[in-house]
Enzyme design. Sequence first.
Site, mmCIF file in Angstrom:
data_model
loop_
_atom_site.group_PDB
_atom_site.id
_atom_site.type_symbol
_atom_site.label_atom_id
_atom_site.label_comp_id
_atom_site.label_asym_id
_atom_site.label_seq_id
_atom_site.Cartn_x
_atom_site.Cartn_y
_atom_site.Cartn_z
ATOM 1 N N CYS A 114 -10.224 5.208 23.737
ATOM 2 C CA CYS A 114 -10.690 3.843 24.005
ATOM 3 C C CYS A 114 -11.866 3.835 24.966
ATOM 4 O O CYS A 114 -12.847 3.099 24.761
ATOM 5 C CB CYS A 114 -9.546 3.000 24.554
ATOM 6 S SG CYS A 114 -8.288 2.541 23.342
ATOM 7 N N CYS A 169 -7.041 4.702 27.251
ATOM 8 C CA CYS A 169 -6.931 6.130 26.940
ATOM 9 C C CYS A 169 -8.325 6.737 26.748
ATOM 10 O O CYS A 169 -9.325 6.014 26.669
ATOM 11 C CB CYS A 169 -6.070 6.339 25.694
ATOM 12 S SG CYS A 169 -6.901 5.848 24.156
ATOM 13 N N CYS A 186 -4.907 0.342 23.360
ATOM 14 C CA CYS A 186 -4.490 0.190 24.757
ATOM 15 C C CYS A 186 -5.652 -0.133 25.686
ATOM 16 O O CYS A 186 -5.470 -0.757 26.729
ATOM 17 C CB CYS A 186 -3.768 1.455 25.230
ATOM 18 S SG CYS A 186 -4.836 2.899 25.510
ATOM 19 N N HIS A 240 5.793 4.588 1.585
ATOM 20 C CA HIS A 240 6.404 5.647 2.405
ATOM 21 C C HIS A 240 7.548 5.070 3.234
ATOM 22 O O HIS A 240 8.607 5.694 3.383
ATOM 23 C CB HIS A 240 5.361 6.284 3.327
ATOM 24 C CG HIS A 240 4.466 7.276 2.652
ATOM 25 N ND1 HIS A 240 4.941 8.347 1.931
ATOM 26 C CD2 HIS A 240 3.109 7.362 2.600
ATOM 27 C CE1 HIS A 240 3.917 9.054 1.462
ATOM 28 N NE2 HIS A 240 2.803 8.471 1.843
ATOM 29 N N CYS A 289 0.833 -1.202 0.000
ATOM 30 C CA CYS A 289 0.000 0.000 0.000
ATOM 31 C C CYS A 289 0.869 1.253 0.000
ATOM 32 O O CYS A 289 2.100 1.190 0.057
ATOM 33 C CB CYS A 289 -0.937 0.004 1.200
ATOM 34 S SG CYS A 289 -0.124 0.416 2.762
ATOM 35 N N HIS A 295 0.517 -5.183 5.893
ATOM 36 C CA HIS A 295 -0.696 -5.366 6.698
ATOM 37 C C HIS A 295 -1.933 -5.678 5.858
ATOM 38 O O HIS A 295 -2.945 -6.096 6.393
ATOM 39 C CB HIS A 295 -0.967 -4.113 7.550
ATOM 40 C CG HIS A 295 -1.084 -2.852 6.747
ATOM 41 N ND1 HIS A 295 0.019 -2.103 6.404
ATOM 42 C CD2 HIS A 295 -2.146 -2.220 6.213
ATOM 43 C CE1 HIS A 295 -0.376 -1.061 5.698
ATOM 44 N NE2 HIS A 295 -1.678 -1.120 5.550
ATOM 45 N N CYS A 335 -7.204 5.109 19.087
ATOM 46 C CA CYS A 335 -6.544 5.042 20.398
ATOM 47 C C CYS A 335 -5.347 5.998 20.431
ATOM 48 O O CYS A 335 -4.596 6.118 19.460
ATOM 49 C CB CYS A 335 -6.081 3.604 20.623
ATOM 50 S SG CYS A 335 -4.930 3.354 21.993
ATOM 51 N N THR A 372 1.293 3.413 2.346
ATOM 52 C CA THR A 372 2.082 3.541 3.571
ATOM 53 C C THR A 372 3.345 2.704 3.493
ATOM 54 O O THR A 372 4.425 3.137 3.917
ATOM 55 C CB THR A 372 1.240 3.117 4.787
ATOM 56 O OG1 THR A 372 0.061 3.926 4.853
ATOM 57 C CG2 THR A 372 2.037 3.292 6.080
#
Length: 346
Positions: free
Chosen positions: A101, A98, A95, A47, A42, A65, A109, A44
């Site tokens: 979340c 936070c 997590c 990059h 992809c 991914h 998150c 990303t």
Amino acid sequence: MIPDTVSAAFYRGGRLLEVERKPTVPPKEREVAVRVAFCGICGTDMHVFHGNMDARVGFNRIIGHEMSGVVEATGGGSCDFTLGQKVVVRPLDHCGSCPACRAGHEHICHNLKFLGLDTDGALQEVWNVPAHTLHELPADLRLDHAALIEPVAVACHDVRLSSLRVGENVVVIGGGPIGILVAVVARDAGGSVVVSEVNPNRLAVARALGFDAVNPAETDLATEIQERTGGEGADVVFEVSGTQSGVDAMTSVAATRGRIVMVAIHAKKPRIDLFQFFWRELRLLGARVYEPEDYGKAIEIIARGGEVADTLITDVVPLADVQSAFEALDSEPTAMKCLIKVGMEK
């Protein structure tokens, strides 16, 4: 049985990926070992390849991914998956504590770990992932097609946040893989979609999938959209180009009280015409990754038919040739989505 070692592609920096053998470890409690079949490359990942994310990923990271595979082994703890099940991974590990979340927005998150960037990813034959990231696939779904589910889920999230209604006029600015998928999902939701793109190969892909497509380098996009909509403009605009010209276009084509969804990640802060937001009462929406329901919708769309996948997947390359695959995406103007064949047959 999980083998003692597997092949994996490591990012070394300097536009270099090296395939090496690595030892495997059994999945921990509430983890699942997935035998990866295919992994897409992809924007990303590109990059990372270009060195733009070295501070984040380092020089010994297994990236990737956009994947598909089957369950190879399960660790202890609660797990609803069985060996051999076809799955995809929603590569977000939150997590749980936070403010985001606690508000139920785990996908944004404050301490989010993106698997394949902040942890090792799918460019390896066996990948241990948290069990909560897995989504089961229909048994008859082709695994090469299933590798598109992650980017389709991005598009599903974007369209869902836009509150698109049946019959509304939609402009997608940018006809790369994500832009085309946004167009596909928007049409599926009942929108009347126009794709804006300057690359002639991408224009051809959009038209092959049945979309009206406009080259803004040849036709004034704002005038074209005004004519197509009887002077109203686009009810929903998706900015997927990541360019300043795309940002300029998104406000010029939007209808009164139009919704603009910012999909692209811009390399630097763009200039935005705030006067148009005042005069037309426009709304700008940020959209980041996806939520579980977006994966459910993406699986449904991909399972429904293979035309989109067959059109977008332009290359399938073995893991041993991953370096050449990344290099080709830098130089090949006709490429859309390249899959790395990591393991089993489709």
